[in-house]
Design an enzyme around this catalytic site. Structure first.
Site, PDB file in Angstrom:
ATOM      1  CG  LEU A   1      19.895  21.414  18.030  1.00 31.30           C
ATOM      2  CD1 LEU A   1      19.212  21.448  19.400  1.00 31.30           C
ATOM      3  CD2 LEU A   1      18.906  21.775  16.936  1.00 31.30           C
ATOM      4  CB  SER A   2      23.294  26.994  16.494  1.00 34.48           C
ATOM      5  OG  SER A   2      22.197  27.351  17.305  1.00 34.48           O
ATOM      6  CD  GLU A   3      26.121  27.739  20.946  1.00 30.28           C
ATOM      7  OE1 GLU A   3      26.645  26.926  21.745  1.00 30.28           O
ATOM      8  OE2 GLU A   3      26.768  28.527  20.243  1.00 30.28           O
ATOM      9  CB  THR A   4      24.083  21.168  23.202  1.00 26.73           C
ATOM     10  OG1 THR A   4      23.491  20.638  22.008  1.00 26.73           O
ATOM     11  CG2 THR A   4      23.633  20.339  24.390  1.00 26.73           C
TER      12      THR A   4
ATOM     13  CB  CYS B   1      25.629  30.834  23.502  1.00 25.54           C
ATOM     14  SG  CYS B   1      24.203  30.431  22.470  1.00 25.54           S
TER      15      CYS B   1
END
Length: 265
Positions: free
Chosen positions: A45-48, A72
């Site tokens: 994913l774009s961020e964890t 983020c």
């Protein structure tokens, strides 16, 4: 083997499968950096986001599939959503300690969250990387930069929506990524955000990019409260405000998944 809870949240949307998905992993103590990066890469994913409670607030860290980042927005909103809806948090304000300083999140009404982030006004630049305009397929246009991203201003929403970047070439221009923005048709401004340098070709909704765009558009439009749409395929909707040297961003979140990591420590 150890089991760790994980949630997946669609942020900056009130509809499932909209906005920007983030994986949220609450921790009792930090995992090794390499393991957190491996989990983020596996999630793809774009961020964890990982967070640990400490001294009355939370320490928060964000990882793309390729690297840890300093700021983020959507994953911070996703974290607040999980704290309020799944983990029993009841205070009016959440404080997160991060690589970008103290970040505040409030929930003015159930299901809506307001991020209080530092504003990062961009500076106009005269030396524009040729590869960037070539990768975007656009004619010479105003370009700005912060210590994180380039920001390209196009003449219309249609110009932003029609972009089909060469991501391999765009990855060579340096910085964290490239924001492309324009005045909107049904919002004050629109954007798309490309981060092939950080392992993400196009990020669906990017809170941190709005800390750059909001000061620019506030000055350009002579207004401090605005509506913004990130016109990615998934679409993201934000109410934004420039408040002194801070940017306030409000949006919703929807929980998509509850699960468990099973990892060897």
């Amino acid at each position: 083997m150890q089991q760790l809870p994980v949630y997946k949240v669609d942020a900056f949307t009130s509809e499932l499968f909209g906005g920007n998905p983030a994986a949220v992993c609450p921790l009792e103590q930090w995992l090794p950096d390499a393991l957190m990066q491996q989990l983020a890469s596996e999630n793809n994913l774009s961020e964890t986001v990982f967070f640990v409670q400490e001294n009355g607030h939370y320490h928060i860290r964000w990882f793309t599939p390729a690297t840890e980042v300093k700021l983020c927005g959507h994953a911070t909103l996703a974290t607040a959503h999980i704290l309020y809806t799944e983990l029993g948090y009841t205070k009016d304000e959440i404080l997160f300690n991060s690589l970008s300083g103290i970040l505040k999140v409030t929930s003015p009404e159930p299901g809506t969250y307001t991020l209080d982030f530092p504003a990062m006004p961009p500076d106009a630049i005269t030396y524009i990387p040729t590869a960037m305009l070539e990768a975007l397929g656009v004619a010479p246009c105003p370009v700005y930069k912060t210590n994180m991203d380039f920001m390209v201003v196009l003449p219309s929403q249609e110009a932003v929506e029609s972009l089909a970047p060469d991501f391999k070439l765009l990855a060579t221009v340096g910085g964290r990524g490239v924001i492309v923005t324009a005045k909107g048709n049904e919002a004050d401004f629109v954007s798309r955000c490309f981060y092939p340098q950080s392992g993400i070709d196009e990020d669906p909704v990017t809170g941190s990019a709005h800390t750059i765009m909001v000061p620019y558009w506030a000055a350009f439009l002579n207004k401090t409260k605005m509506k913004a749409i990130q016109v990615s395929k998934r679409r993201g909707y934000l109410d934004v405000e420039l408040s002194g040297n801070r940017v306030l961003m409000s949006g919703s979140g929807v929980t998509y998944l509850k699960g468990t990591y099973i990892v060897a420590l």
